[in-house]
Design an enzyme around this catalytic site. Structure first.
Site, PDB file in Angstrom:
ATOM      1  N   TYR A 184       9.025  -2.316   6.464  1.00  0.00           N
ATOM      2  CA  TYR A 184       8.456  -2.154   7.812  1.00  0.00           C
ATOM      3  C   TYR A 184       9.537  -1.686   8.783  1.00  0.00           C
ATOM      4  O   TYR A 184       9.308  -0.799   9.610  1.00  0.00           O
ATOM      5  CB  TYR A 184       7.852  -3.479   8.312  1.00  0.00           C
ATOM      6  CG  TYR A 184       6.734  -3.993   7.419  1.00  0.00           C
ATOM      7  CD1 TYR A 184       5.562  -3.266   7.271  1.00  0.00           C
ATOM      8  CD2 TYR A 184       6.855  -5.203   6.751  1.00  0.00           C
ATOM      9  CE1 TYR A 184       4.532  -3.720   6.456  1.00  0.00           C
ATOM     10  CE2 TYR A 184       5.824  -5.676   5.936  1.00  0.00           C
ATOM     11  CZ  TYR A 184       4.676  -4.931   5.789  1.00  0.00           C
ATOM     12  OH  TYR A 184       3.670  -5.378   4.983  1.00  0.00           O
ATOM     13  N   ASN A 207      -4.761  -0.177   8.599  1.00  0.00           N
ATOM     14  CA  ASN A 207      -4.952   1.022   7.786  1.00  0.00           C
ATOM     15  C   ASN A 207      -6.386   1.062   7.269  1.00  0.00           C
ATOM     16  O   ASN A 207      -6.777   0.217   6.472  1.00  0.00           O
ATOM     17  CB  ASN A 207      -3.964   0.985   6.604  1.00  0.00           C
ATOM     18  CG  ASN A 207      -4.136   2.174   5.663  1.00  0.00           C
ATOM     19  OD1 ASN A 207      -4.867   3.112   5.976  1.00  0.00           O
ATOM     20  ND2 ASN A 207      -3.457   2.125   4.524  1.00  0.00           N
ATOM     21  N   CYS A 215       0.021   2.088   2.061  1.00  0.00           N
ATOM     22  CA  CYS A 215       0.703   1.041   2.814  1.00  0.00           C
ATOM     23  C   CYS A 215       1.251  -0.043   1.871  1.00  0.00           C
ATOM     24  O   CYS A 215       2.088  -0.844   2.263  1.00  0.00           O
ATOM     25  CB  CYS A 215      -0.214   0.430   3.866  1.00  0.00           C
ATOM     26  SG  CYS A 215      -1.701  -0.280   3.202  1.00  0.00           S
ATOM     27  N   HIS A 216       0.784  -0.015   0.602  1.00  0.00           N
ATOM     28  CA  HIS A 216       1.307  -1.004  -0.358  1.00  0.00           C
ATOM     29  C   HIS A 216       2.766  -0.688  -0.732  1.00  0.00           C
ATOM     30  O   HIS A 216       3.441  -1.520  -1.303  1.00  0.00           O
ATOM     31  CB  HIS A 216       0.428  -1.032  -1.607  1.00  0.00           C
ATOM     32  CG  HIS A 216       0.278   0.302  -2.278  1.00  0.00           C
ATOM     33  ND1 HIS A 216      -0.686   1.215  -1.898  1.00  0.00           N
ATOM     34  CD2 HIS A 216       0.982   0.900  -3.277  1.00  0.00           C
ATOM     35  CE1 HIS A 216      -0.588   2.299  -2.651  1.00  0.00           C
ATOM     36  NE2 HIS A 216       0.432   2.144  -3.489  1.00  0.00           N
ATOM     37  N   GLU A 242       2.503   1.856 -10.127  1.00  0.00           N
ATOM     38  CA  GLU A 242       3.534   2.817  -9.762  1.00  0.00           C
ATOM     39  C   GLU A 242       4.887   2.469 -10.387  1.00  0.00           C
ATOM     40  O   GLU A 242       5.926   3.004  -9.982  1.00  0.00           O
ATOM     41  CB  GLU A 242       3.631   2.904  -8.233  1.00  0.00           C
ATOM     42  CG  GLU A 242       2.289   3.291  -7.625  1.00  0.00           C
ATOM     43  CD  GLU A 242       2.325   3.592  -6.144  1.00  0.00           C
ATOM     44  OE1 GLU A 242       3.442   3.644  -5.578  1.00  0.00           O
ATOM     45  OE2 GLU A 242       1.247   3.773  -5.558  1.00  0.00           O
TER      46      GLU A 242
END
Lengths: 254, 174
Positions: A184, A207, A215-216, A242
């Protein structure tokens, strides 16, 4: 009936307050009075014209369709587009997806019923209907993403409903590539607002299209997971897709 | 189940527009006598309605509510030359040579009436059209105009008397 009565009762008749008896009584008087007879004929003309006046302005089906189309455009321009939606099954459970003519405007992790989701959409959209066919490109990209075949979503987005700050945060978030992570605080720095990590976190919490706007990939300081609208297990799972391992949850405050 | 359905329907602006679009467009055309202005007021009415809709809690009478918005849009609408574009009525009728064709005559009476209605002051016009062409009772007229029933009735009667005066030159020629 006097001629005075006659004039008043004619007013009643033309105001829509007369009955069949009023009409009959007026007719009888008109037959017996030359002046009122002329007036009565005029009234008859007016009444017949009135019964036709209604049809003269009758809008045709085309007029109504055109007015409706213009209304749709006007509402869209005022930020209230109609929304089509559908439900897609993913490894993180089913998700609802909302779509406007401009792009994806909503992705909600699906604990709610379809009815509740539609009701929620209708709080901001004038119309919402299920349309799985329009949603196929989005569903395909989601499937490809979870299969590891897609690292960047290319479906158009419609983010007009968020504030300009949130929009800036989301734009910056989209630049965080598949497999990468940020925090952040780092995002706040990149936006030119150092120290605004809390505000950035808040914006990410709003979001409207998680997964697609990743945003993850944004974590709290010190490798803590931070928050996620779909719940932290979902965030963990997305990060695992990912290539990150967060199977052993780090202790967090929340 | 029923309650969910009802909530859903109450929440559904598209359904509301589906239900009332023709009626409201018809009403606005009758009020304005002009398709283009009616179209503009239609947009205006439903845009306003949408903005207030989400805040509307279980309104039992959406129809009256929409009529009221439409009427207010009409009453607030200002158009340059609104009254000037219309011809002076009585003089025109007197100077017109009567047509021999009954059909033409009928059209003339209808046109004359339409023009006379267009000449009415706006509140009277709205009250008269609601009462005569939309079958509203005085209670409904008063709700739409936001006045008392007595005032609603007065508006309709003033309209009637004015129409009769304006149409005094009408002659039966058939």
């Amino acid at each position: 009936m006097t001629c005075d009565d006659f004039a008043h009762r004619v007013d009643d008749l033309l105001a829509g307050d007369g009955t069949a008896r009023t009409t009959a009584a007026l007719g009888r008087h008109a037959d017996s009075c030359c002046a009122c007879k002329k007036e009565w004929q005029r009234v008859d003309l007016i009444r017949r014209a009135l019964s036709r006046a209604g049809t003269a302005d009758e809008p045709g089906a085309t007029d109504v369709r055109r007015a409706r189309e213009r209304l749709r455009t006007a509402l869209d321009r005022a930020g209230h587009p109609p929304i089509r939606f559908g439900k897609v099954t993913t490894p993180v459970g089913s998700v609802f997806i909302g779509l406007t003519e401009h792009g994806v405007c909503d992705l909600t992790f699906g604990q709610a019923s379809e009815q509740d989701y539609r009701a929620a959409l209708l709080r901001r959209a004038p119309e919402a209907w299920r349309d799985d066919v329009s949603l196929m490109p989005v569903a395909e990209q989601l499937a490809a993403y979870f299969a590891g075949r897609l690292t960047r979503f290319t479906v158009p987005l419609d983010l007009r409903q968020v504030t300009s700050f949130t929009a800036r945060v989301l734009r910056e978030t989209r630049k965080v590539r598949f497999g990468r992570l940020t925090t952040y605080g780092a995002l706040a720095d990149r936006l030119g607002s150092p120290g605004a990590s809390r505000a950035v976190g808040g914006a990410l919490g709003r979001n409207p299209v998680p997964i697609i706007v990743p945003c993850h990939r944004v974590l709290a300081q010190g490798g803590r997971l931070g928050g996620f609208t779909g719940g932290l297990p979902t965030k963990r799972l997305l990060l695992r897709v990912e290539g990150h391992q967060f199977s052993d949850p780090m202790p967090t405050l929340f | 189940m029923t309650t969910t359905r009802q909530t859903e329907a109450q929440n559904d602006f598209g359904l509301l527009v589906d239900t009332y679009q023709t009626e409201i467009l018809r009403y606005l055309r009758r009020l304005t006598g002009d398709g283009a202005t009616a179209d503009d007021l239609f947009q205006d009415t439903f845009l306003r309605a949408f903005k207030a809709f989400s805040r509307l809690r279980s309104n039992p009478n959406h129809r009256a509510w929409l009529y009221r918005i439409a009427t207010n849009r009409f009453l607030n609408h200002r158009r340059r030359g609104w009254y000037r574009v219309e011809v002076p009525l009585a003089a025109e009728i007197r100077s017109r040579t009567p047509s021999p064709a009954a059909i033409h005559e009928r059209a003339t009476v209808a046109d004359t009436l339409r023009q006379a209605i267009a000449h009415l002051p706006k509140r009277q016009r709205a009250a008269f059209i609601q009462r005569q062409l939309h079958g509203f009772n005085y209670k409904e007229v008063s709700a739409v105009l936001g006045c008392t029933e007595t005032a609603a009735r007065a508006n309709v009667y003033q309209a009637v008397r004015r129409l009769r005066r304006e149409l005094v030159a009408l002659r039966r020629t058939t």
